[in-house]
Write a protein that holds these residues in place. Sequence first.
Motif, PDB file in Angstrom:
ATOM      1  N   VAL A  40      15.398 -25.679 -58.661  1.00  0.00           N
ATOM      2  CA  VAL A  40      16.690 -25.689 -57.965  1.00  0.00           C
ATOM      3  C   VAL A  40      17.498 -24.446 -58.297  1.00  0.00           C
ATOM      4  CG1 VAL A  40      18.912 -26.873 -57.806  1.00  0.00           C
ATOM      5  CG2 VAL A  40      16.791 -28.195 -57.761  1.00  0.00           C
ATOM      6  N   ARG A  41      17.411 -24.002 -59.518  1.00  0.00           N
ATOM      7  CA  ARG A  41      18.140 -22.790 -59.911  1.00  0.00           C
ATOM      8  C   ARG A  41      17.678 -21.593 -59.090  1.00  0.00           C
ATOM      9  NH1 ARG A  41      18.928 -20.651 -66.171  1.00  0.00           N
ATOM     10  NH2 ARG A  41      20.626 -19.179 -65.703  1.00  0.00           N
ATOM     11  N   GLU A  42      16.401 -21.547 -58.783  1.00  0.00           N
ATOM     12  CA  GLU A  42      15.858 -20.440 -57.993  1.00  0.00           C
ATOM     13  C   GLU A  42      15.982 -20.692 -56.494  1.00  0.00           C
ATOM     14  OE1 GLU A  42      14.643 -17.507 -59.046  1.00  0.00           O
ATOM     15  OE2 GLU A  42      15.233 -18.077 -61.080  1.00  0.00           O
ATOM     16  N   GLY A  43      15.780 -21.940 -56.074  1.00  0.00           N
ATOM     17  CA  GLY A  43      15.658 -22.226 -54.644  1.00  0.00           C
ATOM     18  C   GLY A  43      16.905 -22.717 -53.945  1.00  0.00           C
ATOM     19  N   GLY A  44      17.942 -23.085 -54.692  1.00  0.00           N
ATOM     20  CA  GLY A  44      19.201 -23.478 -54.089  1.00  0.00           C
ATOM     21  C   GLY A  44      19.107 -24.723 -53.219  1.00  0.00           C
ATOM     22  N   ASP A  45      19.836 -24.706 -52.099  1.00  0.00           N
ATOM     23  CA  ASP A  45      19.936 -25.883 -51.224  1.00  0.00           C
ATOM     24  C   ASP A  45      18.579 -26.382 -50.750  1.00  0.00           C
ATOM     25  OD1 ASP A  45      22.642 -26.134 -51.395  1.00  0.00           O
ATOM     26  OD2 ASP A  45      23.086 -25.305 -49.418  1.00  0.00           O
ATOM     27  N   LYS A  46      17.687 -25.454 -50.416  1.00  0.00           N
ATOM     28  CA  LYS A  46      16.371 -25.873 -49.893  1.00  0.00           C
ATOM     29  C   LYS A  46      15.619 -26.698 -50.934  1.00  0.00           C
ATOM     30  CE  LYS A  46      12.034 -24.299 -47.857  1.00  0.00           C
ATOM     31  NZ  LYS A  46      11.271 -25.276 -48.669  1.00  0.00           N
ATOM     32  N   ALA A  47      15.657 -26.273 -52.192  1.00  0.00           N
ATOM     33  CA  ALA A  47      14.979 -27.019 -53.245  1.00  0.00           C
ATOM     34  C   ALA A  47      15.626 -28.388 -53.438  1.00  0.00           C
ATOM     35  CB  ALA A  47      15.012 -26.227 -54.547  1.00  0.00           C
ATOM     36  N   VAL A  48      16.954 -28.434 -53.391  1.00  0.00           N
ATOM     37  CA  VAL A  48      17.655 -29.715 -53.517  1.00  0.00           C
ATOM     38  C   VAL A  48      17.229 -30.654 -52.393  1.00  0.00           C
ATOM     39  CG1 VAL A  48      19.903 -30.866 -53.455  1.00  0.00           C
ATOM     40  CG2 VAL A  48      19.649 -28.713 -54.690  1.00  0.00           C
ATOM     41  N   ARG A  49      17.204 -30.139 -51.174  1.00  0.00           N
ATOM     42  CA  ARG A  49      16.839 -30.957 -50.015  1.00  0.00           C
ATOM     43  C   ARG A  49      15.394 -31.472 -50.139  1.00  0.00           C
ATOM     44  NH1 ARG A  49      19.237 -28.228 -46.779  1.00  0.00           N
ATOM     45  NH2 ARG A  49      20.956 -29.644 -46.324  1.00  0.00           N
ATOM     46  N   ASP A  50      14.498 -30.612 -50.582  1.00  0.00           N
ATOM     47  CA  ASP A  50      13.089 -31.018 -50.738  1.00  0.00           C
ATOM     48  C   ASP A  50      12.958 -32.155 -51.756  1.00  0.00           C
ATOM     49  OD1 ASP A  50      12.336 -29.114 -48.913  1.00  0.00           O
ATOM     50  OD2 ASP A  50      11.666 -27.647 -50.407  1.00  0.00           O
ATOM     51  N   TYR A  51      13.694 -32.042 -52.869  1.00  0.00           N
ATOM     52  CA  TYR A  51      13.604 -33.080 -53.894  1.00  0.00           C
ATOM     53  C   TYR A  51      14.250 -34.382 -53.426  1.00  0.00           C
ATOM     54  CZ  TYR A  51      11.762 -29.989 -57.520  1.00  0.00           C
ATOM     55  OH  TYR A  51      10.968 -29.156 -58.258  1.00  0.00           O
ATOM     56  N   CYS A  52      15.336 -34.287 -52.685  1.00  0.00           N
ATOM     57  CA  CYS A  52      15.970 -35.505 -52.153  1.00  0.00           C
ATOM     58  C   CYS A  52      15.008 -36.267 -51.252  1.00  0.00           C
ATOM     59  CB  CYS A  52      17.241 -35.144 -51.388  1.00  0.00           C
ATOM     60  SG  CYS A  52      18.616 -34.628 -52.430  1.00  0.00           S
ATOM     61  N   LEU A  53      14.325 -35.548 -50.395  1.00  0.00           N
ATOM     62  CA  LEU A  53      13.354 -36.182 -49.490  1.00  0.00           C
ATOM     63  C   LEU A  53      12.182 -36.770 -50.270  1.00  0.00           C
ATOM     64  CD1 LEU A  53      13.381 -33.565 -46.596  1.00  0.00           C
ATOM     65  CD2 LEU A  53      14.201 -35.935 -46.479  1.00  0.00           C
TER      66      LEU A  53
END
Length: 465
Positions: A38-51
């Motif tokens: 998440v630190r590297e990927g920002g919103d996209k990483a957050v969204r991927d983990y939520c899904l």
Amino acid sequence: MRLVQLARGEQLTDKDLKRCGALAPEVVTFAQDIVNTVREGGDKAVRDYCLKFDGVCPKQFRVPDEVIQDAPNKVDPKFLAAIKKAYKQIRDFHEREREDSWFTTTDDGTILGVKMVPLATVAVYVPGGRAQYPSTVLMDVIPAKVAGVKRVTMLTPPQKDSTISSYTLAAAAIAGVDEVYAVGGAQAIAAVAYGTESMPKVDKIVGPGNAFVAAAKRSVSGDVGIDMVAGPSEVCVLADGAADPTVIAADLMAQAEHDPMATCYLVTDSAELADSVNAELEKLLVQSPREEITRKSLDHGVAVCTTDMDAAIDVVNVVAPEHLELHLPEAFSILGKIHNAGAIFVGPWSSEPLGDYVAGPNHTLPTGGTALFSNPLGVYDFQKRSSIISYTPEGLMKDAEATQTMAQAEGLWAHALSVGMRVKLIEKDEDHFKAGDDPTADALHTAWPEELQEPKKSFLNGGQE
């Protein structure tokens, strides 16, 4: 519950407790990977983990303000009245915790003090998804607001329909939350610890969560502040033979139904009471709609039987429980002997759930024995202190010798030089300083006297090499 019988003089040990609250290495590693991504990927990483973990992700993380403000209109009026009552009593309690700046002046004019400043931004984590915890919203947000935090962000996982419970949002509206993000898990902790495109960085993160949330908080600690790494909830009941075993059984179950990992302790000087409580637990368990969870928790609970009440109190201080109930006559008389507990419920009428919801003191408490050295969440968690030190020439002259002596003992030459230069300036123009003029603006910016050309001789060892 497992029975531990202590003979006279025998001490309870960590081996007897078999605490299960430590974060498993695989959980720590997994949470660290999420934080790094998440630190590297920002919103996209957050969204991927939520899904991946929740099976759902809102189109936008932030809940619209109008949805929050409308939430109180969508809940049961009786609940709304209860939450408002809790809000008032929790705020009244925490108002007493607030600390103000203070200053003191000595006879020589030296000013010492503490400047209190609220944190600017705080995130509060509220568990959600399959359950709702509006009480946690109040407990985490109110002390931050009392402290004066300007922006309080709430993080909570969404339900299966991508929304957040109206009950949780109603509590957020009443408590005064500034922003709500429908994001949970370790990814939420990482997002506000370092900031993403749509989730601003905060100064501190507080609030309970599952093992992955706890591990993520530990991972980001140091880059942001955290309140504590909370483990499973726990209760300890200290009781004598005259206590009501049915009431005690109900109190133990009230904690056990939280989580299979929650831990319950009964400490008593009466073997008969311990047997009676176990018997009452069996009667009540079959009536519980959360029997499976409650039973798993109680299976690793511990009943400790001692030879006398003083020994029982010693056991409590070893357990250092999150919640402690005192089912004793004259319970206040032993309060001074209790050294380690997050919250203490004094007397048989002080049911622990009262503290969970409406009593006033915070229910975010140290777990896993950390009450040995930790505090409940409070206003002090959202304030910073800056020490204030202001010397006059007279005050400097009084403390200079002791300061230089200690600097010399530590071998720190420039420490002594820093004070010694000021001493020489005062000695050079003593009449000027005695007149009460402030030397700071002029004297400290003039050319140094000739004797300062060899400061090592001038300021250390009384002028000796």
